[in-house]
Design a protein around this motif. Structure first.
Motif, PDB file in Angstrom:
ATOM      1  N   THR A  14       9.692   4.608   6.688  1.00  0.00           N
ATOM      2  CA  THR A  14       9.451   3.316   6.376  1.00  0.00           C
ATOM      3  C   THR A  14       7.746   3.154   6.708  1.00  0.00           C
ATOM      4  O   THR A  14       7.830   1.738   6.219  1.00  0.00           O
ATOM      5  CB  THR A  14      10.276   2.434   7.338  1.00  0.00           C
ATOM      6  OG1 THR A  14       9.944   2.508   7.879  1.00  0.00           O
ATOM      7  CG2 THR A  14      11.296   2.729   6.959  1.00  0.00           C
ATOM      8  N   LYS A  15       7.255   3.753   7.254  1.00  0.00           N
ATOM      9  CA  LYS A  15       5.859   3.643   7.091  1.00  0.00           C
ATOM     10  C   LYS A  15       4.636   4.319   6.169  1.00  0.00           C
ATOM     11  O   LYS A  15       3.449   3.719   6.396  1.00  0.00           O
ATOM     12  CB  LYS A  15       5.454   3.939   8.682  1.00  0.00           C
ATOM     13  CG  LYS A  15       6.277   3.562  10.049  1.00  0.00           C
ATOM     14  CD  LYS A  15       5.528   4.586  11.554  1.00  0.00           C
ATOM     15  CE  LYS A  15       6.339   4.304  12.123  1.00  0.00           C
ATOM     16  NZ  LYS A  15       5.919   2.748  12.774  1.00  0.00           N
ATOM     17  N   ALA A  16       4.956   4.782   5.876  1.00  0.00           N
ATOM     18  CA  ALA A  16       4.639   5.144   4.140  1.00  0.00           C
ATOM     19  C   ALA A  16       3.881   4.135   3.243  1.00  0.00           C
ATOM     20  O   ALA A  16       4.707   3.254   2.323  1.00  0.00           O
ATOM     21  CB  ALA A  16       4.933   6.390   3.338  1.00  0.00           C
ATOM     22  N   LYS A  17       3.538   3.293   3.862  1.00  0.00           N
ATOM     23  CA  LYS A  17       2.563   1.909   2.752  1.00  0.00           C
ATOM     24  C   LYS A  17       1.629   2.067   1.489  1.00  0.00           C
ATOM     25  O   LYS A  17       1.578   1.353   0.838  1.00  0.00           O
ATOM     26  CB  LYS A  17       2.486   1.030   4.230  1.00  0.00           C
ATOM     27  CG  LYS A  17       3.314   0.730   4.789  1.00  0.00           C
ATOM     28  CD  LYS A  17       4.217  -0.158   4.835  1.00  0.00           C
ATOM     29  CE  LYS A  17       5.365  -0.978   5.823  1.00  0.00           C
ATOM     30  NZ  LYS A  17       7.090  -1.061   5.466  1.00  0.00           N
ATOM     31  N   GLU A  18       1.149   3.364   1.870  1.00  0.00           N
ATOM     32  CA  GLU A  18      -0.285   3.781   1.063  1.00  0.00           C
ATOM     33  C   GLU A  18       0.656   5.102   0.442  1.00  0.00           C
ATOM     34  O   GLU A  18       1.280   5.557   0.066  1.00  0.00           O
ATOM     35  CB  GLU A  18      -0.938   3.597   1.553  1.00  0.00           C
ATOM     36  CG  GLU A  18      -1.754   2.301   2.511  1.00  0.00           C
ATOM     37  CD  GLU A  18      -3.196   2.645   3.573  1.00  0.00           C
ATOM     38  OE1 GLU A  18      -4.415   2.734   2.889  1.00  0.00           O
ATOM     39  OE2 GLU A  18      -2.399   2.559   4.290  1.00  0.00           O
ATOM     40  N   GLU A  19      -0.243   5.851  -0.736  1.00  0.00           N
ATOM     41  CA  GLU A  19       0.239   6.700  -0.980  1.00  0.00           C
ATOM     42  C   GLU A  19       0.162   7.730  -0.384  1.00  0.00           C
ATOM     43  O   GLU A  19      -0.983   8.009   0.480  1.00  0.00           O
ATOM     44  CB  GLU A  19      -0.637   7.398  -2.454  1.00  0.00           C
ATOM     45  CG  GLU A  19      -0.451   8.545  -3.260  1.00  0.00           C
ATOM     46  CD  GLU A  19      -1.509   8.596  -3.985  1.00  0.00           C
ATOM     47  OE1 GLU A  19      -0.582   8.971  -5.553  1.00  0.00           O
ATOM     48  OE2 GLU A  19      -1.891   9.194  -4.282  1.00  0.00           O
ATOM     49  N   PHE A  20       0.751   8.162  -0.370  1.00  0.00           N
ATOM     50  CA  PHE A  20       0.612  10.179   0.658  1.00  0.00           C
ATOM     51  C   PHE A  20       0.472  11.238  -0.195  1.00  0.00           C
ATOM     52  O   PHE A  20       1.533  11.540  -1.373  1.00  0.00           O
ATOM     53  CB  PHE A  20       2.256  10.226   1.112  1.00  0.00           C
ATOM     54  CG  PHE A  20       3.102  11.702   2.181  1.00  0.00           C
ATOM     55  CD1 PHE A  20       1.860  11.559   2.826  1.00  0.00           C
ATOM     56  CD2 PHE A  20       3.774  11.955   1.823  1.00  0.00           C
ATOM     57  CE1 PHE A  20       1.548  12.370   3.624  1.00  0.00           C
ATOM     58  CE2 PHE A  20       3.835  13.112   2.932  1.00  0.00           C
ATOM     59  CZ  PHE A  20       3.270  13.498   4.055  1.00  0.00           C
TER      60      PHE A  20
END
Length: 371
Positions: A229-235
């Motif tokens: 859930t902490k992946a707010k930007e492109e990984f």
């Protein structure tokens, strides 16, 4: 055909017990198994009952009563690190399957000390204290004890220079292998070195996907379950698109180990999957299953990391970097292919078609340890 087993409460060890019981009760090709288990919050006997009665046990055990199983097993309540010859001499066995050890893949000083102690020193202690009646020693190592190699490896590690390792775990297993072979030669004991690759849940015997512990490659899913859930930007995930994971089902591994036990001419065997699953074929599916839908495969570690990337590369990414970001270890699979053919199994061992089933099952179980 009596045997001493260590590591019986572990992933592979418990499945060796299951396979042993089938061969002892049905096929009658083996006899009695002596299992070293130490007491923890439960005494050793209770731990064995938990293994045999757990709902995750293979269905074929339902054909046997608990009493029939226990007739084939003797518990030796002891700690391997301090076990003595006088203790072991009380029991009638001539072969050892040494399965106990740590699979800690971290590279910290603590983890280095742990794998050296639990893999090398415990093996040394056991070999030093073996009764004189023992004439064969099967050491369960890892297919990654070859370290980092540029060419395909066969089943004989002496054919390769092994000096570069991904982590202390691999080195501890390599050093343990060397010690086993040298010491067994001095003691006139036949040694067999068996090297399972990365282990997943069952894919041969029902209930499928079960494993008593979700570790190693499952750790990636555990990380995502906690932090996705902490992946707010492109990984940006660093992988080698041409390489893959070499994954084998735990029930296949235990069957291969019992096959080697019954075939003493097998001196070394890499228990591997002839067809690794490519990183580019599973990474995206796993990320998307945790709702990480914005990602990119990159060929080198990215700079200017975003918040989620910092978390990933500092923790789980650091551990798996040398497994998914560089060319993988390749195996000449002739020996294991013969065994796969003997079992009439698919050459991929069902791993490719069931990869997401394995991950989803682990998530449903909330990565709980069975026993």
């Amino acid at each position: 055909m009596n045997c001493l087993l260590t590591g019986g409460a572990g992933i592979v060890g418990s499945h060796i017990i299951f396979e042993w019981l089938h061969k002892a009760i049905v096929e009658k090709t083996v006899n009695h198994l002596f299992v070293v288990l130490r007491d923890n919050e439960k005494v050793a006997e209770q731990r064995m009952l938990a293994i045999l009665q757990d709902e995750s046990r293979p269905e074929f055990l339902n054909n046997f009563t608990l009493e029939a199983c226990l007739e084939k097993i003797t518990i030796i309540s002891n700690d391997l690190s301090t076990i003595t010859k006088s203790t072991l001499e009380k029991f009638d066995f001539d072969t050892v399957i040494h399965c106990a050890g740590s699979t800690n893949l971290a590279s910290t000083s603590d983890s280095k000390e742990k794998v050296h102690s639990q893999n090398y020193l415990v093996t040394k202690q056991l070999l030093e204290q073996l009764p004189d009646a023992v004439n064969r020693f099967l050491y369960i190592s890892t297919a990654y004890s070859f370290g980092i190699q540029d060419e395909k490896v066969n089943d004989c590690i002496e054919n390769y220079e092994v000096t570069k390792f991904r982590n202390p775990y691999e080195q501890s297993k390599y050093e343990s292998e060397s010690y086993v072979k040298e010491t067994c030669k001095l003691k006139n004991i036949d040694s067999q070195i068996l090297r399972p690759s990365i282990i997943c849940g069952r894919l041969i015997d029902k209930p499928f996907f079960e494993t008593p512990k979700f570790d190693v490659f499952y750790s990636w899913a555990i990380f995502l379950a906690k932090y996705a859930t902490k992946a707010k930007e492109e990984f940006r995930i660093w992988i080698d698109k041409e390489s893959g994971l070499n994954i084998v089902p735990v029930d296949f591994v235990s069957k291969a180990i019992l096959h080697a036990y019954l075939t003493p001419t097998i001196k070394e065997l890499n228990i591997v999957n002839p067809t690794p699953i490519l990183h580019k074929d599973y990474v995206g599916d796993v990320l998307e299953s945790f709702n990480v839908n914005s990602y990119e495969y990159v060929s080198e570690k990215p700079e200017n990391l975003n918040t989620f990337e910092k978390l990933y590369y500092k923790t789980i990414g650091d551990i798996f970097e040398n497994y998914i970001s560089i060319p993988d270890l390749q195996y000449q699979s002739d020996l294991i292919l013969k065994f796969i053919d003997q079992l009439k199994l698919d050459v991929t061992l069902g791993v490719h078609e069931n990869f997401m089933n394995l991950i989803n099952f682990a998530v449903e179980k909330k990565f709980r340890k069975s026993y």
